[in-house]
Write an enzyme that holds these catalytic residues in place. Structure first.
Site, PDB file in Angstrom:
ATOM      1  N   TYR A   1      80.588   9.188  54.594  1.00 36.37           N
ATOM      2  CA  TYR A   1      81.817   9.768  54.575  1.00 36.37           C
ATOM      3  C   TYR A   1      82.113  10.986  53.558  1.00 36.37           C
ATOM      4  O   TYR A   1      82.126  12.162  53.998  1.00 36.37           O
ATOM      5  CB  TYR A   1      83.092   8.878  54.323  1.00 36.37           C
ATOM      6  CG  TYR A   1      84.401   9.285  54.163  1.00 36.37           C
ATOM      7  CD1 TYR A   1      85.198   9.544  55.452  1.00 36.37           C
ATOM      8  CD2 TYR A   1      84.795   9.831  53.105  1.00 36.37           C
ATOM      9  CE1 TYR A   1      86.343   9.882  55.348  1.00 36.37           C
ATOM     10  CE2 TYR A   1      86.302  10.198  53.056  1.00 36.37           C
ATOM     11  CZ  TYR A   1      87.093  10.217  54.365  1.00 36.37           C
ATOM     12  OH  TYR A   1      88.171  10.960  54.410  1.00 36.37           O
TER      13      TYR A   1
ATOM     14  N   GLU B   1      81.802  19.236  56.575  1.00 37.47           N
ATOM     15  CA  GLU B   1      82.869  19.856  57.690  1.00 37.47           C
ATOM     16  C   GLU B   1      83.649  20.793  56.578  1.00 37.47           C
ATOM     17  O   GLU B   1      83.848  21.874  57.106  1.00 37.47           O
ATOM     18  CB  GLU B   1      83.848  18.694  57.827  1.00 37.47           C
ATOM     19  CG  GLU B   1      83.114  17.671  58.935  1.00 37.47           C
ATOM     20  CD  GLU B   1      84.144  16.564  59.203  1.00 37.47           C
ATOM     21  OE1 GLU B   1      85.279  16.483  58.902  1.00 37.47           O
ATOM     22  OE2 GLU B   1      83.515  15.482  59.756  1.00 37.47           O
TER      23      GLU B   1
END
Length: 177
Positions: free
Chosen positions: A141, A148
């Site tokens: 994560y 991103e």
């Protein structure tokens, strides 16, 4: 029964797609020792594999899976935005080092998830896969989100220079009172 067979096929196909993306990413990184050609090498398989996730919204909406269509859509669209609206249209960003980081993280997460789902449908999930499914997020994560965010941050100079995602004023839609 037909729904279960469909979901089994869907999960297997998507797991294979993500495995293919990971293989091509690692192969390109190994061959070139650079992130520059990675996106070009994997973009078709990546776009297909990631965009297939839209079917999960449909699966939730028609009751094939016990998920909220809204929650599923929210999760799916965040990656689609990064892929289709950030990474795909801006070639200058595609060779950045954070792109393979993001792609590999997505691949590992999705291979684990889709294999888990497929094997859960036939009640054959090994302990190690269950452990991976619920433990890998602790490192995937933060790495994935970082990839991103760095990808989105990387397009800012391009967006500012070209007016990408902008609609300047004045324009034909201006309204005054």
């Amino acid at each position: 029964m037909l729904g279960k067979v469909y979901l089994l096929a869907y999960n297997c196909v998507v797991a294979f797609g993500w495995s293919w993306v990971l293989w091509m990413t690692i192969e390109e990184l190994h061959a070139t020792k650079s992130s520059v050609g990675v996106y070009d090498k994997v973009k078709v398989a990546l776009k297909v594999s990631q965009t297939m996730a839209l079917l999960e919204v449909l699966h939730a909406a028609v009751g094939l899976v016990r998920s909220s269509p809204f929650t599923t859509f929210t999760q799916v669209q965040s990656r689609l935005v990064v892929l289709w609206l950030v990474l795909e249209p801006v070639e200058a960003v595609q060779g950045e080092w954070n792109v393979p980081m993001m792609i590999c993280t997505w691949c590992i997460a999705e291979i684990t998830r889709y294999c888990y789902y497929a094997l859960a449908l036939v009640d054959k999930v090994p302990y190690l896969l269950t452990w991976a499914r619920y433990s890998f997020f602790t490192f995937l994560y933060p790495i994935g989100i970082s990839g991103e965010l760095l990808t989105m941050y990387s397009i800012l100079p391009h967006a500012a220079a070209t007016g990408m995602f902008s609609y300047s004023l004045p324009n034909a839609l201006n309204v005054s009172f």
